[in-house]
Enzyme design. Sequence first.
Site, PDB file in Angstrom:
ATOM      1  N   ASP A  87      16.716   5.779 -28.407  1.00 20.67           N
ATOM      2  CA  ASP A  87      17.250   7.041 -27.918  1.00 20.67           C
ATOM      3  C   ASP A  87      16.961   8.169 -28.911  1.00 20.67           C
ATOM      4  O   ASP A  87      17.215   8.035 -30.105  1.00 20.67           O
ATOM      5  CB  ASP A  87      18.764   6.912 -27.706  1.00 20.67           C
TER       6      ASP A  87
ATOM      7  N   SER B  49      23.112   6.757 -34.196  1.00 21.34           N
ATOM      8  CA  SER B  49      23.814   5.642 -33.568  1.00 21.34           C
ATOM      9  C   SER B  49      24.375   4.744 -34.672  1.00 21.34           C
ATOM     10  O   SER B  49      25.163   5.212 -35.486  1.00 21.34           O
ATOM     11  CB  SER B  49      22.876   4.885 -32.626  1.00 21.34           C
ATOM     12  N   THR B  50      23.972   3.484 -34.741  1.00 19.85           N
ATOM     13  CA  THR B  50      24.543   2.553 -35.718  1.00 19.85           C
ATOM     14  C   THR B  50      24.391   3.090 -37.133  1.00 19.85           C
ATOM     15  O   THR B  50      23.291   3.415 -37.569  1.00 19.85           O
ATOM     16  CB  THR B  50      23.844   1.190 -35.621  1.00 19.85           C
TER      17      THR B  50
ATOM     18  N   HIS C  26      26.470   7.922 -30.738  1.00 18.08           N
ATOM     19  CA  HIS C  26      26.873   6.938 -29.729  1.00 18.08           C
ATOM     20  C   HIS C  26      28.237   6.352 -30.090  1.00 18.08           C
ATOM     21  O   HIS C  26      28.356   5.618 -31.068  1.00 18.08           O
ATOM     22  CB  HIS C  26      25.848   5.796 -29.640  1.00 18.08           C
TER      23      HIS C  26
ATOM     24  N   MET D  81      20.167   1.968 -33.857  1.00 12.37           N
ATOM     25  CA  MET D  81      19.324   0.968 -33.197  1.00 12.37           C
ATOM     26  C   MET D  81      18.822   1.538 -31.869  1.00 12.37           C
ATOM     27  O   MET D  81      19.443   2.413 -31.266  1.00 12.37           O
ATOM     28  CB  MET D  81      20.099  -0.327 -32.959  1.00 12.37           C
TER      29      MET D  81
END
Length: 354
Positions: A294, A172-173, A198, A291
């Site tokens: 998930d 993600s991030t 994401h 973050m």
Amino acid sequence: MTIRVLVIDDSALMRKLLTEIIHGAADLEVVGTAPDAASAREMIKSMNPDVLTLDVQMPGMDGLAFLEKLMRLRPMPVVMVSAFTQAGSETTLKALELGAVDFIAKPRAGSALSLEEYGRELADKIRAAKAARLRCRGLIRPADQDAAGSRVFAPVRALSGGAGKVIFLGASTGGTEAIKEFLLGMPANCPPILIVQHMPETFTASFAARLNSLCQPTVIEAQGGEKVSPGMVYIAPGHSHLRVCRTAAGVVTELSKADPVNRHRPAVDVLFDSAAALMGNQAVGVLLTGMGKDGAQGLLRMRQAGARTFAQDEASCVVYGMPREAFLIGAVDEVVGLDEMARRVLAAFGKAVA
């Protein structure tokens, strides 16, 4: 502690809207708004904000040029605010290379996200940016380029062994750059790799194309129904979950528009759960920077099914959220720095050969 935000956007309407959205979070405060790079530079000096939101396209000095100067002279957390266009997505990916922590598409009429949901997402990204480790990775030294100005990478040896195994990866991030670094360590005949990052649906095709232009394996945005083959990397499209299933043709990709999981579609847990159910000990799971939670439970289920599992270490993560959650619940066989991740994952498949 309140996070102080400076909003930079050439649109007065967008500055007003973003300010109202950010003020909806009790721990966030907009300390100023700027219509262009020159104003923003002075406000950064006088207001010393914690986080910037930065428009990708601005008059005069555009967002990329401003970001490059900022990360060179005064590195600070930046969340890019991008238009829902192909040009906007390509520019945003360049901004992440230059050191922006994350991005969010501009709010728009007709979006699947309500303004309230958009506000939660933006607030989460600002909080993550404040806590992030800055990585100014887009600044390339001349020695890293060939005569034509193209990026040069060290050759990767071919791979023997590990037939039938598949790599499943989530991020993600900070993930766009982490995934790029991971794939740059993969040979052209690497095991099949399926990836959930994401990002909105208008960005994943550009992301796949950008990776394909840099890496030895072939990288595509999954369309569903592709046979999972060595030397191929499948990126989940931003509108659908990505799974694997078995057919007469072998293991193939499958897309689903089922409800979001962990507030995400695509979700890493959906991909990892399919790996656990279908591949067992023929799967290798990798969880990179991001973050939230998930992928943590899915990675645990993969490990319980016999898969080898890896998580990025805290020191090399932009945001040590998802890998940390996986480690805390016992989902991880090996914690590895990003610069070593590709080599350690390949070691789970067999020896590399010249």
